[in-house]
Design a protein around this motif. Sequence first.
Motif, PDB file in Angstrom:
ATOM      1  N   GLU A  66      24.365  23.370 -23.976  1.00 14.57           N
ATOM      2  CA  GLU A  66      25.140  24.112 -22.977  1.00 14.57           C
ATOM      3  C   GLU A  66      25.349  23.240 -21.741  1.00 14.57           C
ATOM      4  OE1 GLU A  66      25.461  28.522 -21.006  1.00 14.57           O
ATOM      5  OE2 GLU A  66      23.714  28.014 -22.215  1.00 14.57           O
ATOM      6  N   TYR A  67      24.312  22.509 -21.380  1.00 21.61           N
ATOM      7  CA  TYR A  67      24.407  21.567 -20.262  1.00 21.61           C
ATOM      8  C   TYR A  67      25.454  20.491 -20.569  1.00 21.61           C
ATOM      9  CZ  TYR A  67      22.917  17.609 -17.334  1.00 21.61           C
ATOM     10  OH  TYR A  67      22.879  16.541 -16.476  1.00 21.61           O
ATOM     11  N   VAL A  68      25.450  19.996 -21.815  1.00 23.06           N
ATOM     12  CA  VAL A  68      26.448  19.019 -22.249  1.00 23.06           C
ATOM     13  C   VAL A  68      27.857  19.590 -22.077  1.00 23.06           C
ATOM     14  CG1 VAL A  68      27.430  17.873 -24.274  1.00 23.06           C
ATOM     15  CG2 VAL A  68      24.989  17.735 -23.849  1.00 23.06           C
ATOM     16  N   ALA A  69      28.035  20.832 -22.507  1.00 24.60           N
ATOM     17  CA  ALA A  69      29.354  21.465 -22.419  1.00 24.60           C
ATOM     18  C   ALA A  69      29.823  21.544 -20.969  1.00 24.60           C
ATOM     19  CB  ALA A  69      29.285  22.860 -23.030  1.00 24.60           C
ATOM     20  N   GLU A  70      28.922  21.924 -20.077  1.00 21.14           N
ATOM     21  CA  GLU A  70      29.275  22.003 -18.663  1.00 21.14           C
ATOM     22  C   GLU A  70      29.628  20.626 -18.118  1.00 21.14           C
ATOM     23  OE1 GLU A  70      25.839  23.786 -16.971  1.00 21.14           O
ATOM     24  OE2 GLU A  70      26.276  25.786 -17.759  1.00 21.14           O
ATOM     25  N   GLU A  71      28.860  19.604 -18.540  1.00 19.40           N
ATOM     26  CA  GLU A  71      29.137  18.243 -18.101  1.00 19.40           C
ATOM     27  C   GLU A  71      30.503  17.769 -18.604  1.00 19.40           C
ATOM     28  OE1 GLU A  71      26.906  15.764 -16.268  1.00 19.40           O
ATOM     29  OE2 GLU A  71      26.649  17.817 -15.560  1.00 19.40           O
ATOM     30  N   ARG A  72      30.835  18.138 -19.848  1.00 22.63           N
ATOM     31  CA  ARG A  72      32.131  17.745 -20.410  1.00 22.63           C
ATOM     32  C   ARG A  72      33.273  18.371 -19.606  1.00 22.63           C
ATOM     33  NH1 ARG A  72      30.730  19.236 -26.485  1.00 22.63           N
ATOM     34  NH2 ARG A  72      32.955  19.674 -26.628  1.00 22.63           N
ATOM     35  N   SER A  73      33.147  19.660 -19.294  1.00 24.19           N
ATOM     36  CA  SER A  73      34.193  20.332 -18.519  1.00 24.19           C
ATOM     37  C   SER A  73      34.296  19.734 -17.114  1.00 24.19           C
ATOM     38  CB  SER A  73      33.903  21.826 -18.428  1.00 24.19           C
ATOM     39  OG  SER A  73      33.984  22.426 -19.694  1.00 24.19           O
ATOM     40  N   THR A  74      33.138  19.477 -16.507  1.00 24.17           N
ATOM     41  CA  THR A  74      33.117  18.896 -15.168  1.00 24.17           C
ATOM     42  C   THR A  74      33.753  17.515 -15.171  1.00 24.17           C
ATOM     43  OG1 THR A  74      31.113  20.109 -14.580  1.00 24.17           O
ATOM     44  CG2 THR A  74      31.629  18.173 -13.265  1.00 24.17           C
ATOM     45  N   ALA A  75      33.441  16.721 -16.212  1.00 22.43           N
ATOM     46  CA  ALA A  75      33.997  15.370 -16.309  1.00 22.43           C
ATOM     47  C   ALA A  75      35.512  15.413 -16.433  1.00 22.43           C
ATOM     48  CB  ALA A  75      33.387  14.645 -17.504  1.00 22.43           C
ATOM     49  N   LEU A  98      18.548  28.549 -35.172  1.00 30.62           N
ATOM     50  CA  LEU A  98      19.418  27.809 -34.266  1.00 30.62           C
ATOM     51  C   LEU A  98      20.890  28.137 -34.460  1.00 30.62           C
ATOM     52  CD1 LEU A  98      18.829  25.666 -32.107  1.00 30.62           C
ATOM     53  CD2 LEU A  98      19.198  23.904 -33.849  1.00 30.62           C
ATOM     54  N   ARG A  99      21.293  28.445 -35.688  1.00 30.41           N
ATOM     55  CA  ARG A  99      22.705  28.561 -36.024  1.00 30.41           C
ATOM     56  C   ARG A  99      23.465  29.582 -35.177  1.00 30.41           C
ATOM     57  NH1 ARG A  99      23.273  29.974 -41.861  1.00 30.41           N
ATOM     58  NH2 ARG A  99      22.114  28.017 -42.043  1.00 30.41           N
ATOM     59  N   PRO A 100      22.996  30.829 -35.034  1.00 32.95           N
ATOM     60  CA  PRO A 100      23.791  31.788 -34.245  1.00 32.95           C
ATOM     61  C   PRO A 100      23.935  31.388 -32.785  1.00 32.95           C
ATOM     62  CG  PRO A 100      21.651  32.717 -34.861  1.00 32.95           C
ATOM     63  CD  PRO A 100      21.809  31.459 -35.636  1.00 32.95           C
ATOM     64  N   ARG A 101      22.901  30.750 -32.222  1.00 30.98           N
ATOM     65  CA  ARG A 101      22.986  30.321 -30.823  1.00 30.98           C
ATOM     66  C   ARG A 101      24.046  29.243 -30.657  1.00 30.98           C
ATOM     67  NH1 ARG A 101      16.793  29.668 -28.618  1.00 30.98           N
ATOM     68  NH2 ARG A 101      15.800  31.237 -29.916  1.00 30.98           N
ATOM     69  N   VAL A 102      24.013  28.251 -31.547  1.00 30.58           N
ATOM     70  CA  VAL A 102      24.952  27.143 -31.429  1.00 30.58           C
ATOM     71  C   VAL A 102      26.372  27.602 -31.745  1.00 30.58           C
ATOM     72  CG1 VAL A 102      25.566  24.865 -32.345  1.00 30.58           C
ATOM     73  CG2 VAL A 102      23.170  25.435 -31.931  1.00 30.58           C
ATOM     74  N   THR A 103      26.526  28.485 -32.720  1.00 29.80           N
ATOM     75  CA  THR A 103      27.849  29.007 -33.067  1.00 29.80           C
ATOM     76  C   THR A 103      28.468  29.737 -31.880  1.00 29.80           C
ATOM     77  OG1 THR A 103      27.213  29.253 -35.390  1.00 29.80           O
ATOM     78  CG2 THR A 103      29.117  30.516 -34.636  1.00 29.80           C
ATOM     79  N   GLU A 104      27.683  30.588 -31.246  1.00 30.89           N
ATOM     80  CA  GLU A 104      28.175  31.337 -30.081  1.00 30.89           C
ATOM     81  C   GLU A 104      28.522  30.390 -28.934  1.00 30.89           C
ATOM     82  OE1 GLU A 104      26.605  34.677 -26.845  1.00 30.89           O
ATOM     83  OE2 GLU A 104      25.355  34.150 -28.578  1.00 30.89           O
ATOM     84  N   LEU A 105      27.649  29.412 -28.698  1.00 25.21           N
ATOM     85  CA  LEU A 105      27.866  28.465 -27.613  1.00 25.21           C
ATOM     86  C   LEU A 105      29.125  27.644 -27.846  1.00 25.21           C
ATOM     87  CD1 LEU A 105      26.984  26.947 -25.069  1.00 25.21           C
ATOM     88  CD2 LEU A 105      25.522  25.524 -26.526  1.00 25.21           C
ATOM     89  N   GLU A 106      29.289  27.130 -29.059  1.00 29.41           N
ATOM     90  CA  GLU A 106      30.440  26.291 -29.348  1.00 29.41           C
ATOM     91  C   GLU A 106      31.749  27.075 -29.286  1.00 29.41           C
ATOM     92  OE1 GLU A 106      30.992  23.052 -29.630  1.00 29.41           O
ATOM     93  OE2 GLU A 106      28.919  22.858 -28.964  1.00 29.41           O
TER      94      GLU A 106
END
Length: 215
Positions: free
Chosen positions: A86-95, A140-148
């Motif tokens: 999730e932190y990665v995703a925020e960093e990608r959007s910020t970048a 892990l799967r449902p968490r990552v699926t929802e996040l992605e």
Amino acid sequence: MGAVTGASTGTPSGAATADARAERLPKQDRSRATRQRLLEAAVACLAERGWAGSTVSVVAERAGVSRGAAQHHFRTREDLFTAAVEYVAEERSTALRALFPQGASGDRRAVVAALVDLYTGPLFRAALHLWVAASDEEQLRPRVTELEARVGRETHRIAVELLGADESRPGVRETVQGLLDMARGLGLANLLTDDTTRRARVVAQWADLLDTALA
């Protein structure tokens, strides 16, 4: 992307320096700083070691904190790495936002190149390792699926805005999504070989196609 670089300095002296700085901070700020170090270390470990080599102990050592301190912030390994992506995703959007603070001004080639860069850097590599793990880990799967799904919607929204795309027109939404799918595919190809030269040609071609499709 600087987050990964910062996390890679997990040497004993670096950890000691970080701990010394942390001690001078108020308790709440120290807690926030520790959490940040753990997330950065988790991202770096995923990118370099993959899921199998990224245990809580390894991440804690890299971040310069005890395993107990790591588990205080993240109760399970799944909690830690879901938060890391999730932190990665925020960093990608910020970048992406940082590249075009005033908007893209119609430069679609620059937008396409920036989107592709998001999918060919260490942040995407770390996320990819978590996807692979999630395919085999039931917890892990449902968490990552929802996040992605959330990350995908946000990236699509940013792309539409920067490209100046009018999604009320037939086919435009699919065109933008095709761009993102292409960028993800280039990111996967880049895991095995340096695809820089071919990628530049693909980016140029996609920019031309978008100019036609979105005009």
